[in-house]
Scaffold this active site. Structure first.
Site, PDB file in Angstrom:
ATOM      1  N   ARG A   1       0.852  -1.178   0.000  1.00  0.00           N
ATOM      2  CA  ARG A   1       0.000   0.000   0.000  1.00  0.00           C
ATOM      3  C   ARG A   1       0.891   1.232   0.000  1.00  0.00           C
ATOM      4  O   ARG A   1       1.937   1.257   0.663  1.00  0.00           O
ATOM      5  CB  ARG A   1      -0.918   0.024   1.225  1.00  0.00           C
ATOM      6  CG  ARG A   1      -2.060  -0.983   1.166  1.00  0.00           C
ATOM      7  CD  ARG A   1      -3.045  -0.653   0.063  1.00  0.00           C
ATOM      8  NE  ARG A   1      -4.194  -1.553   0.025  1.00  0.00           N
ATOM      9  CZ  ARG A   1      -4.316  -2.592  -0.777  1.00  0.00           C
ATOM     10  NH1 ARG A   1      -3.314  -2.900  -1.600  1.00  0.00           N
ATOM     11  NH2 ARG A   1      -5.413  -3.337  -0.779  1.00  0.00           N
TER      12      ARG A   1
ATOM     13  N   GLU B   1      -2.529   7.703  -5.085  1.00  0.00           N
ATOM     14  CA  GLU B   1      -3.316   7.024  -6.108  1.00  0.00           C
ATOM     15  C   GLU B   1      -4.817   7.242  -5.928  1.00  0.00           C
ATOM     16  O   GLU B   1      -5.293   7.393  -4.799  1.00  0.00           O
ATOM     17  CB  GLU B   1      -2.981   5.529  -6.156  1.00  0.00           C
ATOM     18  CG  GLU B   1      -3.296   4.736  -4.919  1.00  0.00           C
ATOM     19  CD  GLU B   1      -2.893   3.276  -5.068  1.00  0.00           C
ATOM     20  OE1 GLU B   1      -3.802   2.427  -5.079  1.00  0.00           O
ATOM     21  OE2 GLU B   1      -1.686   2.970  -5.185  1.00  0.00           O
TER      22      GLU B   1
ATOM     23  N   HIS C   1      -0.535   0.351  -9.948  1.00  0.00           N
ATOM     24  CA  HIS C   1      -1.239  -0.569  -9.052  1.00  0.00           C
ATOM     25  C   HIS C   1      -1.847  -1.740  -9.838  1.00  0.00           C
ATOM     26  O   HIS C   1      -3.043  -2.021  -9.737  1.00  0.00           O
ATOM     27  CB  HIS C   1      -2.325   0.160  -8.255  1.00  0.00           C
ATOM     28  CG  HIS C   1      -2.689  -0.567  -6.981  1.00  0.00           C
ATOM     29  ND1 HIS C   1      -3.217   0.064  -5.881  1.00  0.00           N
ATOM     30  CD2 HIS C   1      -2.605  -1.887  -6.629  1.00  0.00           C
ATOM     31  CE1 HIS C   1      -3.452  -0.810  -4.921  1.00  0.00           C
ATOM     32  NE2 HIS C   1      -3.075  -2.003  -5.359  1.00  0.00           N
TER      33      HIS C   1
END
Length: 335
Positions: free
Chosen positions: A254, A283, A301
């Site tokens: 993350r 993001e 991602h």
């Protein structure tokens, strides 16, 4: 439950499901994450699907149809808030497609007795593959060499990239994904160390009781720990300096785990050899502060995204939900 492929179905056709007789009515399901039409169609075989992948659609569905939803499908980065859960009095089940569930309000779910499941195990291999791809790309400077080749620059004018093999890999978070990364590292003759909240008894790798001590030992630091408040900025300036100018950072966990400003400063100052990132604090907006940093490899991602992984995640959600509505234990329970 085996899922059979269907022809793609449009979003509008899913939202306009024909009424069914009460005895065969499908449970109402709200989907908050992006899915391909074919996968939506697979899920719609079993559930009355409302699809809301944008913030505006999400707000509308919760306000308009919240009282009808018995299940919600989401992902960790999108989550489900306590306010939204309160707007769904019939809610029984919340599932995350991936392993992460950090933005699902599990405390509210526990309070309401709502079951929570995730996609643990469905994309582990895909994520581990991508972690090694980012490590290889940054250590061996693949993007920079690619650009140089296109510009007609021959190798004599370029800095040498070190071997990947024969070094030390430190993994922060030795869960299922972390262990798969370790397996791949062994294939490159890497010595493996790790940091968890507690040592594992089922692995031969060296345990470190802090991220700092692991970074001081490692040549490569791979972040595979869950996100959330407990791990926010776990990798900061002191950790990056401990990893050092010959060290490399890879984050497939993350974005919140790594202090982006500290990483940018370390890369610009030559205090870190390079980094490969699939996740960012900003993001879905890109990490623009890293764009002009030397030797950083960025992907959007996608570490856990492949046709195989997505299909496995959808299949596991359907099985989790089938078990819940049949009164059976979830295949991948969180609560």
């Amino acid at each position: 439950m085996a899922l059979r492929p269907l022809k793609p179905t449009s979003r509008s056709s899913l939202s306009l499901a024909l009424p069914l007789r009460p005895e065969v009515m499908k449970p109402a399901l709200l989907i908050l994450n992006h899915l391909e039409p074919a996968h939506l169609a697979l899920i719609a075989e079993h559930y009355d699907v409302r699809y809301a992948p944008t913030a505006a659609e999400r707000a509308t569905e919760v306000a308009t149809n919240g009282k009808t939803f018995r299940a919600v499908l989401t992902i960790g980065s999108i989550g489900l808030t306590a306010k939204e859960i309160d707007a769904m009095p019939a809610l029984e089940l919340v599932c995350a497609m991936g392993a992460g569930y950090e933005n699902i309000d599990t405390a509210k779910c526990r309070e309401r007795g709502i079951a929570v499941g995730n996609g643990a195990g469905t994309n582990d291999s895909c994520v581990a593959d991508h972690a090694m791809a980012l490590l290889l790309a940054s250590v061996r400077r693949v993007p920079a060499y690619d650009r140089a080749t296109r510009e007609g620059i021959w190798r004599n004018a370029l800095p040498l990239a070190p071997n990947l093999s024969g070094k030390r890999m430190g993994i922060v978070g030795l869960g299922t994904i972390g262990r798969r990364i370790a397996q791949r590292g062994l294939g490159f003759d890497l010595e493996i160390g790790y940091h968890n909240r507690r040592p594992r008894t089922d692995v031969p790798h060296r345990y470190f009781d802090s991220v700092m001590s692991l970074a001081e030992w490692a040549d490569y630091l791979i972040i595979a720990t869950p996100g959330g408040a407990e791990t926010r900025h776990m990798v900061d300036t002191p950790v990056l300096r401990a990893l050092g100018p010959a060290g490399y950072l890879v984050n497939i966990a993350r974005g919140s785990v790594v202090d982006t400003a500290a990483l940018a400063a370390a890369l610009r100052a030559g205090e870190l050899g390079g980094a490969g990132l699939d996740v960012y604090e900003s993001e879905p907006a890109p990490p623009v502060e890293l764009f002009d940093c030397p030797n950083v490899v960025l992907t959007p991602h996608v570490a856990g995204w492949s046709p195989e992984a997505i299909f496995a995640s959808v299949s596991q959600f359907v099985e989790n939900a089938r078990r819940h509505f049949a009164g059976e234990p979830l295949v991948a329970p969180v609560l």
